[in-house]
Design a protein around this motif. Structure first.
Motif, PDB file in Angstrom:
ATOM      1  N   UNK A   1       0.833  -1.201   0.000  1.00 55.92           N
ATOM      2  CA  UNK A   1       0.000   0.000   0.000  1.00 55.92           C
ATOM      3  C   UNK A   1       0.870   1.254   0.000  1.00 55.92           C
ATOM      4  N   UNK A   2       1.886   1.261   0.858  1.00 56.95           N
ATOM      5  CA  UNK A   2       2.802   2.411   0.893  1.00 56.95           C
ATOM      6  C   UNK A   2       3.547   2.536  -0.430  1.00 56.95           C
ATOM      7  N   UNK A   3       4.024   1.434  -0.967  1.00 64.83           N
ATOM      8  CA  UNK A   3       4.774   1.455  -2.226  1.00 64.83           C
ATOM      9  C   UNK A   3       3.903   1.952  -3.380  1.00 64.83           C
ATOM     10  N   UNK A   4       2.619   1.632  -3.339  1.00 57.68           N
ATOM     11  CA  UNK A   4       1.692   2.129  -4.369  1.00 57.68           C
ATOM     12  C   UNK A   4       1.618   3.650  -4.306  1.00 57.68           C
ATOM     13  N   UNK A   5       1.581   4.183  -3.063  1.00 55.87           N
ATOM     14  CA  UNK A   5       1.597   5.640  -2.925  1.00 55.87           C
ATOM     15  C   UNK A   5       2.910   6.230  -3.418  1.00 55.87           C
ATOM     16  N   UNK A   6       4.028   5.631  -3.052  1.00 55.93           N
ATOM     17  CA  UNK A   6       5.334   6.167  -3.437  1.00 55.93           C
ATOM     18  C   UNK A   6       5.486   6.154  -4.957  1.00 55.93           C
ATOM     19  N   UNK A   7       5.016   5.102  -5.610  1.00 51.62           N
ATOM     20  CA  UNK A   7       5.070   5.053  -7.082  1.00 51.62           C
ATOM     21  C   UNK A   7       4.287   6.222  -7.676  1.00 51.62           C
ATOM     22  N   UNK A   8       3.120   6.492  -7.090  1.00 47.05           N
ATOM     23  CA  UNK A   8       2.315   7.623  -7.560  1.00 47.05           C
ATOM     24  C   UNK A   8       3.024   8.948  -7.261  1.00 47.05           C
ATOM     25  N   UNK A   9       3.678   8.998  -6.102  1.00 49.82           N
ATOM     26  CA  UNK A   9       4.323  10.232  -5.643  1.00 49.82           C
ATOM     27  C   UNK A   9       5.448  10.680  -6.569  1.00 49.82           C
ATOM     28  N   UNK A  10       6.150   9.735  -7.198  1.00 51.00           N
ATOM     29  CA  UNK A  10       7.266  10.098  -8.075  1.00 51.00           C
ATOM     30  C   UNK A  10       6.858  10.121  -9.551  1.00 51.00           C
ATOM     31  N   UNK A  11       5.569   9.877  -9.817  1.00 45.66           N
ATOM     32  CA  UNK A  11       5.111   9.825 -11.207  1.00 45.66           C
ATOM     33  C   UNK A  11       4.738  11.222 -11.705  1.00 45.66           C
ATOM     34  N   UNK A  12       4.515  11.314 -13.004  1.00 42.34           N
ATOM     35  CA  UNK A  12       4.089  12.581 -13.604  1.00 42.34           C
ATOM     36  C   UNK A  12       2.669  12.961 -13.189  1.00 42.34           C
ATOM     37  N   UNK A  13       1.921  12.013 -12.642  1.00 44.20           N
ATOM     38  CA  UNK A  13       0.537  12.272 -12.244  1.00 44.20           C
ATOM     39  C   UNK A  13       0.414  12.813 -10.820  1.00 44.20           C
ATOM     40  N   UNK A  14       1.548  12.935 -10.113  1.00 45.56           N
ATOM     41  CA  UNK A  14       1.463  13.352  -8.730  1.00 45.56           C
ATOM     42  C   UNK A  14       0.874  14.742  -8.565  1.00 45.56           C
ATOM     43  N   UNK A  15       1.251  15.688  -9.389  1.00 47.74           N
ATOM     44  CA  UNK A  15       0.719  17.033  -9.250  1.00 47.74           C
ATOM     45  C   UNK A  15      -0.799  17.044  -9.387  1.00 47.74           C
ATOM     46  N   UNK A  16      -1.296  16.179 -10.248  1.00 46.05           N
ATOM     47  CA  UNK A  16      -2.745  16.067 -10.403  1.00 46.05           C
ATOM     48  C   UNK A  16      -3.391  15.571  -9.104  1.00 46.05           C
ATOM     49  N   UNK A  17      -2.789  14.559  -8.505  1.00 47.36           N
ATOM     50  CA  UNK A  17      -3.303  14.046  -7.236  1.00 47.36           C
ATOM     51  C   UNK A  17      -3.193  15.103  -6.136  1.00 47.36           C
ATOM     52  N   UNK A  18      -2.057  15.791  -6.093  1.00 44.82           N
ATOM     53  CA  UNK A  18      -1.825  16.798  -5.059  1.00 44.82           C
ATOM     54  C   UNK A  18      -2.895  17.895  -5.124  1.00 44.82           C
ATOM     55  N   UNK A  19      -3.153  18.381  -6.316  1.00 48.90           N
ATOM     56  CA  UNK A  19      -4.164  19.428  -6.460  1.00 48.90           C
ATOM     57  C   UNK A  19      -5.560  18.902  -6.153  1.00 48.90           C
ATOM     58  N   UNK A  20      -5.809  17.653  -6.515  1.00 47.29           N
ATOM     59  CA  UNK A  20      -7.119  17.056  -6.239  1.00 47.29           C
ATOM     60  C   UNK A  20      -7.350  16.919  -4.738  1.00 47.29           C
ATOM     61  N   UNK A  21      -6.302  16.574  -3.994  1.00 43.29           N
ATOM     62  CA  UNK A  21      -6.423  16.466  -2.537  1.00 43.29           C
ATOM     63  C   UNK A  21      -6.713  17.834  -1.935  1.00 43.29           C
ATOM     64  N   UNK A  22      -6.043  18.865  -2.429  1.00 40.36           N
ATOM     65  CA  UNK A  22      -6.277  20.221  -1.926  1.00 40.36           C
ATOM     66  C   UNK A  22      -7.705  20.682  -2.223  1.00 40.36           C
ATOM     67  N   UNK A  23      -8.194  20.377  -3.416  1.00 40.96           N
ATOM     68  CA  UNK A  23      -9.571  20.752  -3.765  1.00 40.96           C
ATOM     69  C   UNK A  23     -10.573  19.982  -2.917  1.00 40.96           C
ATOM     70  N   UNK A  24     -10.245  18.712  -2.652  1.00 39.10           N
ATOM     71  CA  UNK A  24     -11.112  17.892  -1.797  1.00 39.10           C
ATOM     72  C   UNK A  24     -11.223  18.505  -0.403  1.00 39.10           C
TER      73      UNK A  24
END
Length: 390
Positions: free
Chosen positions: A355-378
């Motif tokens: 579960x943690x590794x799945x997050x870390x893979x997302x964290x270093x991917x090009x899609x992370x900024x999208x997730x980061x902004x989505x969390x802030x909007x949430x």
């Protein structure tokens, strides 16, 4: 012992330096030769550490059939202390000094007399310690898993863990390193040749555009990115609230997760304190949402995890990735022996790591900024919804 019965609680250490492919009589002999209580002394500062067979506080019998289960050594460790409490020492010194002052003109005490008083107290400490009335024993469980190259330590990281790991390293020629969130992420990054990307990560803020500084609870002696554990719990919370409770892990297996029972959040800069929320679903409560919107980060979360048909209830500590209060759910008619339980423990830690590794893979991917902004909007959206409701 807890690894074979009851609820589970442990920290983990990676094991390197052990070249054997399985455990044998040599390892059993080392355990037996260093059993608890074998090297006691009467000195009041004595601390002795020794192994236990695993059945109870005084069990010092070891053998392959009993202590090697499913390619893992299961045993205990006992720490015996025989220390006179500091409050006793201080009181005895005051009594000695009071007696001296009473016989001195003006009640003044010379340096020589103060030294004599201290020596008298040390002598009394030795006499009192020799009676054994200050002797204390503390036992903890160990599970040394050869398949995973892990040591499961049934206690918290601190002086107790240091005493135990130093003994294991000395006797078995091992190197043990505590495996927290940062260590798990780094291991995965090294295996997948993305160490540089993970090594460059810095803490982020979910409530501003600024790069966050080091967390107030960060270990200044560690270079591991343990902050990823706190971020992972925020990301998991967001995912469960806005997407799905079942998702695919980095090994293509699926996990179902629910955050439940307890949630502890804390301001990473020590500005707005700490709070623990207990409820069937704490993330649904307004105080939990308010806390995370204010910039507090999860440090501990209760959860239910289901993977490969097995359900676990547990509490996960974000930075150390230590597990406490873990329960393995069994079917009513299920036969479940010690080997099955060790396999279940392996599945549990494998699942939390993935579960943690799945997050870390997302964290270093090009899609992370999208997730980061989505969390802030949430977070912002949740705040607006509550304001409208009010």
């Amino acid at each position: 012992m807890p690894f074979l019965h009851g609820s589970l609680g442990f920290q983990r250490f990676s094991v390197t330096g052990f070249e054997e492919t399985d455990f044998g009589e040599e390892q059993i002999e080392i355990l037996s030769n260093n059993a608890a209580g074998r090297f006691e002394t009467a000195n009041e500062e004595n601390v002795s550490v020794g192994f236990l067979g695993g059945d109870h506080l005084f069990d010092t019998d070891f053998d392959l059939g009993k202590n090697v289960i499913n390619n893992a050594v299961h045993c205990g460790v006992r720490i015996d202390t025989n220390q006179v409490p500091g409050s006793y020492r201080a009181a005895w010194l005051q009594m000695e000094l009071a007696g001296i002052a009473k016989d001195n003109e003006g009640g003044k005490i010379t340096k020589a007399q103060r030294k004599e008083a201290k020596e008298a107290v040390e002598a009394r400490c030795e006499q009192e310690a020799a009676t054994g009335k200050f002797r204390k024993m503390k036992s903890l469980s160990l599970l040394w898993d050869l398949d995973q190259q892990l040591l499961y330590f049934g206690g918290s990281v601190g002086n107790t863990a240091r005493l135990c790991t130093e003994m294991l390293e000395r006797l078995f020629g091992l190197e043990l390193r505590h495996l927290g969130a940062g260590g798990i992420a780094t291991q995965w990054a090294t295996a997948n040749k993305v160490f540089g990307e993970v090594d460059e990560l810095q803490p982020v803020s979910f409530v501003s555009d600024l790069i966050a500084g080091d967390h107030n609870w960060a270990n200044e002696h560690s270079q591991q990115p343990d902050f990823l554990g706190n971020e992972f719990l925020v990301w998991l919370w967001w995912k469960l609230e806005t997407d799905t409770d079942t998702f695919t892990l980095v090994d293509d297996s699926e996990v179902t997760v629910m955050l439940a029972r307890t949630l502890t959040l804390e301001c990473p800069y020590g500005e707005s304190g700490k709070e623990t929320i207990s409820a069937e679903s704490p993330i649904k409560l307004p105080e939990a949402t308010k806390a995370i919107q204010s910039g507090k980060l999860p440090r501990k979360a209760g959860m239910t995890v289901i993977r490969d048909g097995r359900q676990f209830d547990l509490t996960l500590q974000a930075e150390s990735f230590g597990i406490s209060g873990a329960k393995i759910h069994l079917e009513d008619d299920e036969e479940f022996d010690d080997e099955d339980r060790i396999d279940a423990i392996r599945l549990l830690t494998d699942t939390t790591d993935l579960m943690l590794q799945t997050y870390v893979e997302r964290r270093i991917s090009d899609d992370w900024q999208q997730d980061h902004q989505a969390i802030r909007k949430w977070l912002t959206g949740s705040q607006k919804q509550r304001s409208k409701a009010a």
